[in-house]
Design a protein around this motif. Structure first.
Motif, PDB file in Angstrom:
ATOM      1  N   GLN A   1     -10.507 -14.503 -15.984  1.00 54.04           N
ATOM      2  CA  GLN A   1     -11.126 -13.173 -15.951  1.00 54.04           C
ATOM      3  C   GLN A   1     -12.601 -13.245 -16.345  1.00 54.04           C
ATOM      4  O   GLN A   1     -13.462 -12.673 -15.676  1.00 54.04           O
ATOM      5  CB  GLN A   1     -10.374 -12.243 -16.912  1.00 54.04           C
ATOM      6  CG  GLN A   1     -10.849 -10.803 -16.873  1.00 54.04           C
ATOM      7  CD  GLN A   1     -10.280  -9.983 -18.023  1.00 54.04           C
ATOM      8  OE1 GLN A   1     -10.029 -10.495 -19.113  1.00 54.04           O
ATOM      9  NE2 GLN A   1     -10.110  -8.685 -17.777  1.00 54.04           N
TER      10      GLN A   1
ATOM     11  N   THR B   1      -9.462  -9.256  -6.827  1.00 56.18           N
ATOM     12  CA  THR B   1      -8.691 -10.204  -7.627  1.00 56.18           C
ATOM     13  C   THR B   1      -9.027 -10.063  -9.104  1.00 56.18           C
ATOM     14  O   THR B   1      -8.146 -10.128  -9.966  1.00 56.18           O
ATOM     15  CB  THR B   1      -8.956 -11.638  -7.107  1.00 56.18           C
ATOM     16  OG1 THR B   1      -8.615 -11.666  -5.713  1.00 56.18           O
ATOM     17  CG2 THR B   1      -8.127 -12.663  -7.857  1.00 56.18           C
ATOM     18  N   HIS B   2     -10.298  -9.849  -9.386  1.00 50.92           N
ATOM     19  CA  HIS B   2     -10.706  -9.605 -10.773  1.00 50.92           C
ATOM     20  C   HIS B   2      -9.924  -8.442 -11.371  1.00 50.92           C
ATOM     21  O   HIS B   2      -9.463  -8.503 -12.522  1.00 50.92           O
ATOM     22  CB  HIS B   2     -12.205  -9.294 -10.809  1.00 50.92           C
ATOM     23  CG  HIS B   2     -12.732  -9.004 -12.180  1.00 50.92           C
ATOM     24  ND1 HIS B   2     -12.980  -7.730 -12.609  1.00 50.92           N
ATOM     25  CD2 HIS B   2     -13.039  -9.818 -13.213  1.00 50.92           C
ATOM     26  CE1 HIS B   2     -13.434  -7.770 -13.855  1.00 50.92           C
ATOM     27  NE2 HIS B   2     -13.476  -9.027 -14.239  1.00 50.92           N
ATOM     28  N   GLU B   3      -9.746  -7.379 -10.602  1.00 44.31           N
ATOM     29  CA  GLU B   3      -9.010  -6.211 -11.113  1.00 44.31           C
ATOM     30  C   GLU B   3      -7.559  -6.561 -11.428  1.00 44.31           C
ATOM     31  O   GLU B   3      -6.974  -6.019 -12.369  1.00 44.31           O
ATOM     32  CB  GLU B   3      -9.071  -5.067 -10.095  1.00 44.31           C
ATOM     33  CG  GLU B   3     -10.490  -4.565  -9.827  1.00 44.31           C
ATOM     34  CD  GLU B   3     -11.236  -4.143 -11.077  1.00 44.31           C
ATOM     35  OE1 GLU B   3     -10.783  -3.221 -11.765  1.00 44.31           O
ATOM     36  OE2 GLU B   3     -12.270  -4.767 -11.379  1.00 44.31           O
ATOM     37  N   LEU B   4      -6.970  -7.453 -10.629  1.00 47.19           N
ATOM     38  CA  LEU B   4      -5.591  -7.865 -10.920  1.00 47.19           C
ATOM     39  C   LEU B   4      -5.524  -8.675 -12.214  1.00 47.19           C
ATOM     40  O   LEU B   4      -4.539  -8.589 -12.954  1.00 47.19           O
ATOM     41  CB  LEU B   4      -5.018  -8.667  -9.747  1.00 47.19           C
ATOM     42  CG  LEU B   4      -4.744  -7.845  -8.487  1.00 47.19           C
ATOM     43  CD1 LEU B   4      -4.321  -8.759  -7.338  1.00 47.19           C
ATOM     44  CD2 LEU B   4      -3.671  -6.780  -8.714  1.00 47.19           C
TER      45      LEU B   4
ATOM     46  N   ASN C   1      -7.494  -8.062 -14.751  1.00 49.44           N
ATOM     47  CA  ASN C   1      -7.509  -7.000 -15.772  1.00 49.44           C
ATOM     48  C   ASN C   1      -6.092  -6.517 -16.059  1.00 49.44           C
ATOM     49  O   ASN C   1      -5.715  -6.294 -17.219  1.00 49.44           O
ATOM     50  CB  ASN C   1      -8.302  -5.774 -15.283  1.00 49.44           C
ATOM     51  CG  ASN C   1      -9.789  -6.024 -15.189  1.00 49.44           C
ATOM     52  OD1 ASN C   1     -10.265  -7.070 -15.600  1.00 49.44           O
ATOM     53  ND2 ASN C   1     -10.516  -5.060 -14.649  1.00 49.44           N
ATOM     54  N   ALA C   2      -5.337  -6.309 -14.978  1.00 50.96           N
ATOM     55  CA  ALA C   2      -3.968  -5.804 -15.141  1.00 50.96           C
ATOM     56  C   ALA C   2      -3.109  -6.790 -15.928  1.00 50.96           C
ATOM     57  O   ALA C   2      -2.318  -6.392 -16.794  1.00 50.96           O
ATOM     58  CB  ALA C   2      -3.358  -5.514 -13.772  1.00 50.96           C
TER      59      ALA C   2
ATOM     60  N   ALA D   1      -3.752  -6.310 -19.453  1.00 52.49           N
ATOM     61  CA  ALA D   1      -3.124  -5.066 -19.913  1.00 52.49           C
ATOM     62  C   ALA D   1      -1.640  -5.243 -20.209  1.00 52.49           C
ATOM     63  O   ALA D   1      -1.054  -4.470 -20.962  1.00 52.49           O
ATOM     64  CB  ALA D   1      -3.304  -3.958 -18.868  1.00 52.49           C
ATOM     65  N   HIS D   2      -1.033  -6.268 -19.615  1.00 51.40           N
ATOM     66  CA  HIS D   2       0.383  -6.525 -19.864  1.00 51.40           C
ATOM     67  C   HIS D   2       0.583  -7.651 -20.872  1.00 51.40           C
ATOM     68  O   HIS D   2       1.647  -8.281 -20.902  1.00 51.40           O
ATOM     69  CB  HIS D   2       1.104  -6.860 -18.551  1.00 51.40           C
ATOM     70  CG  HIS D   2       1.320  -5.653 -17.701  1.00 51.40           C
ATOM     71  ND1 HIS D   2       0.345  -5.136 -16.885  1.00 51.40           N
ATOM     72  CD2 HIS D   2       2.377  -4.808 -17.582  1.00 51.40           C
ATOM     73  CE1 HIS D   2       0.816  -4.056 -16.274  1.00 51.40           C
ATOM     74  NE2 HIS D   2       2.023  -3.834 -16.676  1.00 51.40           N
TER      75      HIS D   2
ATOM     76  N   MET E   1       1.520  -9.319 -11.225  1.00 50.32           N
ATOM     77  CA  MET E   1       0.994  -7.976 -10.945  1.00 50.32           C
ATOM     78  C   MET E   1       1.354  -7.551  -9.518  1.00 50.32           C
ATOM     79  O   MET E   1       1.701  -6.411  -9.271  1.00 50.32           O
ATOM     80  CB  MET E   1      -0.519  -7.934 -11.162  1.00 50.32           C
ATOM     81  CG  MET E   1      -0.931  -8.243 -12.598  1.00 50.32           C
ATOM     82  SD  MET E   1      -0.142  -7.118 -13.822  1.00 50.32           S
ATOM     83  CE  MET E   1       1.008  -8.237 -14.651  1.00 50.32           C
ATOM     84  N   LEU E   2       1.293  -8.504  -8.584  1.00 56.58           N
ATOM     85  CA  LEU E   2       1.748  -8.209  -7.224  1.00 56.58           C
ATOM     86  C   LEU E   2       3.241  -7.887  -7.233  1.00 56.58           C
ATOM     87  O   LEU E   2       3.700  -6.992  -6.517  1.00 56.58           O
ATOM     88  CB  LEU E   2       1.468  -9.401  -6.306  1.00 56.58           C
ATOM     89  CG  LEU E   2      -0.009  -9.789  -6.167  1.00 56.58           C
ATOM     90  CD1 LEU E   2      -0.138 -11.129  -5.444  1.00 56.58           C
ATOM     91  CD2 LEU E   2      -0.792  -8.714  -5.411  1.00 56.58           C
TER      92      LEU E   2
ATOM     93  N   LYS F   1       4.915  -6.527  -9.709  1.00 56.44           N
ATOM     94  CA  LYS F   1       5.079  -5.173 -10.253  1.00 56.44           C
ATOM     95  C   LYS F   1       4.915  -4.138  -9.151  1.00 56.44           C
ATOM     96  O   LYS F   1       5.675  -3.182  -9.044  1.00 56.44           O
ATOM     97  CB  LYS F   1       4.036  -4.910 -11.339  1.00 56.44           C
ATOM     98  CG  LYS F   1       4.576  -5.216 -12.682  1.00 56.44           C
ATOM     99  CD  LYS F   1       3.733  -4.723 -13.822  1.00 56.44           C
ATOM    100  CE  LYS F   1       4.296  -5.402 -15.070  1.00 56.44           C
ATOM    101  NZ  LYS F   1       5.746  -5.156 -15.269  1.00 56.44           N
ATOM    102  N   LEU F   2       3.873  -4.307  -8.333  1.00 52.43           N
ATOM    103  CA  LEU F   2       3.635  -3.341  -7.264  1.00 52.43           C
ATOM    104  C   LEU F   2       4.778  -3.353  -6.247  1.00 52.43           C
ATOM    105  O   LEU F   2       5.167  -2.308  -5.732  1.00 52.43           O
ATOM    106  CB  LEU F   2       2.302  -3.648  -6.562  1.00 52.43           C
ATOM    107  CG  LEU F   2       1.058  -3.360  -7.402  1.00 52.43           C
ATOM    108  CD1 LEU F   2      -0.190  -3.884  -6.697  1.00 52.43           C
ATOM    109  CD2 LEU F   2       0.900  -1.863  -7.664  1.00 52.43           C
ATOM    110  N   ALA F   3       5.305  -4.534  -5.960  1.00 50.64           N
ATOM    111  CA  ALA F   3       6.362  -4.647  -4.945  1.00 50.64           C
ATOM    112  C   ALA F   3       7.745  -4.371  -5.523  1.00 50.64           C
ATOM    113  O   ALA F   3       8.726  -4.320  -4.792  1.00 50.64           O
ATOM    114  CB  ALA F   3       6.339  -6.035  -4.318  1.00 50.64           C
ATOM    115  N   ASN F   4       7.812  -4.210  -6.842  1.00 52.12           N
ATOM    116  CA  ASN F   4       9.094  -3.964  -7.503  1.00 52.12           C
ATOM    117  C   ASN F   4      10.098  -5.082  -7.179  1.00 52.12           C
ATOM    118  O   ASN F   4      11.275  -4.825  -6.898  1.00 52.12           O
ATOM    119  CB  ASN F   4       9.648  -2.603  -7.055  1.00 52.12           C
ATOM    120  CG  ASN F   4      10.613  -2.019  -8.075  1.00 52.12           C
ATOM    121  OD1 ASN F   4      10.672  -2.464  -9.219  1.00 52.12           O
ATOM    122  ND2 ASN F   4      11.376  -1.020  -7.667  1.00 52.12           N
TER     123      ASN F   4
END
Lengths: 301, 301, 301, 301
Positions: free
Chosen positions: D241, D264-267, D269-270, D273-274, D287-288, D290-293
């Motif tokens: 990061q 990618t930088h924003e991911l 960050n996520a 956050a976790h 993180m991908l 999480k979005l795709a469940n």
């Protein structure tokens, strides 16, 4: 009437200081490039260091480009902090009206409080026109008691003065403003470019959309600029880029993922690469146009 | 008074057809799941195929989910085209009020013209509430003469009926609408999430921003939903996703790069992956919240 | 030796069919633009419909541009399905070597199974050079027993033939390949552009990076093309764009968010807008160059 | 044998300094948390300020976390610059092996040159394992003559030592490395997640793809970690990061648009956050997911 210090008399700061003088206050002035004759003619008093401003005034306003500038004026050599220490018997108020990092703001406020003085963050929107007409929107982060003390002074410069929360909340609100404005401009750019390349009149579309959920101040103002190709500022690309720097650095520090703010920031980089630092921020559409190999134009005459 | 066909009597189509009957027209009705008793009680006449509808009516309206549905009803088995061929002595008008591909629309219009009939694309915005209140915004692509012929009929269903241009222009305008609405919702989501995770009250920020350049119908309506956590539609995620499919396929065909529409589309995919197909489109903020590991909440009570 | 049908004799299909003839098989051939003299001279038998091919051959291979083309040949007028029905006493095998939707593939396989025949999806990578040299990578989705039956035939066309899983798995693997290749090319483009605009020699950087974690076939092959400005294909932009269409439509259907595939797709749109449909897929870097207002060049001679 | 200063003896710096001692050099050591016993036992000499290090040594190496740390050690209180001024009769060499801003690097080099000394930027890749095994890749920005002087010393710490160009070029090369590595990891994450959610075995796909254009060190190493769910570092999320912070700030300064680096930088960050600051950088795939469940899992045992 109060003794007010004002540091940073640029395109924004100068008319703001003028409103305060006309409001009956005594102004102690400092700016890098020298205080203008006009302000002196109105009665403004020229100082030579932030320290001197802080000694003379009970309320000290800063209106500077970026976080490091504010930090230097507050805590560097011959700083406001030095001036506050010299006059520690009175509780003074620092009002920072620059747009800077909310996280740095909270640290600055703590340091000023430790010196026995109060801090207010009060960034503005509305641009130089708003500053000239005393019509700025002012977003305030402060203790309620401190806000009450300075509210009437802020109202000499702005029409809508809102207390958002404690220290930093004004800057957080300004960040939210900058995210929405930049991303809505980009969205309007994508939409009008699509319309134009599809062979349809963008002005008719803009007008039709103003009646529904797509309606926004940006569609009204910046949409019109894109269609009529008027890219003189307004709010400059380089400032929008700098504000998005603050947005993204803050999001990184807080652990937030802002995908479209990030993409949009990169398009502002591209504007600057094409000599557009001084263009209006609606000119981001030019970068979308470059990619599409098509420039928006009106079909109607 | 006219004989009007109406194919597709869902949550939108049913109240629209009702307004036409109440306006004094004779309606020939067809819908996949069977025409409702209410419409028959009002005097609507049930048909069994698109062909039959096209034989009976001089104006035929379609209100269907997606491009392939419209194509099938227009040109499949027992289609409108077949009905038009049967009655080729009268020049009839097809009005497609679905939201579908503008490029397919232009091809459909050419084929209908070749059969000696007229085509109008007239997608709407305003949702089921707008349909019930005859308050839809209707964006029309048609020849001016044809538009004049059907304008009064469209005005029975909508408040703002605008001729944008020739065939396809109505759909192009609708695409512009969908780009702006989806991207502004995403922008408001990024901003309010930032505010909330930074510890500031999002409702106070929303109100402060409504006075400036960040002001939009989306900040007003969808911003409020995000803060008060009301994600019942409204306009469903799955429809927003489908409309962005049309946006991106059209941009691909026209050679346009829409970076933020593309990113936002992916976030709608994620909503569906979390069971959110029927959520309001403002619920895209939930995906940003997942990434930030933080949910927006109000500080004020 | 087997009777093999081959439908789709383009730049890829023609050399593939030739390898099968040279391998001793009898080939029944069909292609839209007419079967070439060469293949007939080698002993290939020309057919006039997919139905006829399916009647004559026990294994039928398709090598076509996109999903609708495969669907039409399988199930349209005079289709393979019709030919299979005519010859229902023998269990035949359809091998689709096109790159198409994995979801559509699964549906095609079910339909073919219902007709009492077997289906294999076997998309390839390696391009026309790979096809000519019988050096394709072939990713197979099939039942194990069916795979055993056709493996030796596939090995006449490719060097690495891998069974990935059941029907659709070959296409899923191809999608994974296309995601990684397109995004790695974009990544190498961002990196080399940065280096060049920063005034550093991109070729020296490329060589230095080949030793570490940044090493990839793409950095080796496509990176070299970017630096030496050789954008003749290779794998064409328009095919990469079409494959990303499949990627994104599949992700939408499955509920997956692919942020960088989405952004990269938009850059391929831009390439096409600049007349680049036939450029090599490494030419995506040209769009990044447009935004940066800088073109990569070598410092060393 | 030389007198070498080494400032910054963390997880990377400590084994690097050890290799220099074992190579026969005399080491003058300084680190924030105190020099370890091991290094002293080997013969390392402890100093108390950067100034003292610069007075004692003729070559001074820095290995620090970020740009401000290097700036402080070079030019702050009791700095290297102060030590250099004290010993201005000898031309000394500063080697900064940290990963920092290339633009700041160029300014630091100018200042050091003005003091009459030489500057080398020599960031590394290869991680703590590479440092321990003296197997780092070292990317050097320096004048050729200066490079010749220090090359043998760098070779005690790394296997591949390459002169890329003048001052700053080493850091520019490192940035290119970080762009490619981060974006390739993200690409592999998108691909393997797609495969897994589509019900196909990601390990089979990974192996099949290693033979073609998708092949990379990242697919080999980080792909395997994603499939086998091993997210202990390796290279930490927080460092990736921070390096992307440098990438994006540099791109902003140079006027380059890096869309996928920004997303990618924003991911990353996520991830933070976790609670993922210390995870391996391949954990961006979470993180991908999480979005795709959906979480990647192996089908084979």
């Amino acid at each position: 009437m109060a003794n007010i210090g004002f540091i940073g008399l640029g395109i924004m700061g100068k008319p703001m200081a003028e409103h305060l003088i006309r409001g009956g206050h005594t102004l102690f002035l400092l700016t890098r490039s020298g205080v203008s004759e006009d302000l002196v003619a109105l009665g403004g008093i020229v100082c030579t260091t932030p320290q001197e401003v802080a000694q003379q005034a009970e309320i000290i306003i800063t209106m500077l480009p970026d976080t490091p500038d504010v930090e230097k004026v507050l805590f560097g050599n011959n700083s406001i902090a030095a001036g506050l220490t010299d006059s520690s018997e009175v509780r003074k108020v620092i009002i920072d009206m620059s747009t800077i990092s909310p996280l740095a703001t909270q640290q600055f406020a703590i340091k000023i409080n430790e010196l026995g003085h109060d801090y207010v963050d009060a960034p503005v929107s509305g641009g130089d026109i708003g500053a000239q007409n005393a019509a700025l929107t002012i977003m305030v982060g402060a203790d309620e008691a401190v806000f009450s003390k300075v509210k009437s002074i802020l109202e000499l410069m702005g029409k809508q003065v809102t207390l958002i929360g404690g220290n930093g909340a004004g800057q957080v609100c300004k960040i939210a403003n900058q995210i929405i404005v930049a991303l809505t401009i980009e969205a309007v750019g994508e939409a009008l470019l699509f319309v134009s390349k599809a062979g349809v009149d963008p002005e008719k579309v803009r007008q039709a959309l103003m009646g529904g959920f797509a309606a926004s101040r940006v569609l009204e103002v910046h949409g019109e600029r894109m269609i009529n190709r008027r890219f003189d500022p307004g709010f400059r690309i380089e400032l929008q880029q700098k504000d998005l720097d603050i947005v993204l650095a803050s999001a990184s520090a807080l652990g937030i993922s802002l995908p479209n703010a990030a993409t949009t920031h990169e398009l502002y980089n591209a504007c600057v690469a094409h000599g557009g630092a001084k263009w209006d921020n609606s000119a981001i559409v030019k970068m979308l146009e470059k990619l599409a190999n098509h420039e928006i134009y009106k079909r109607t005459e």
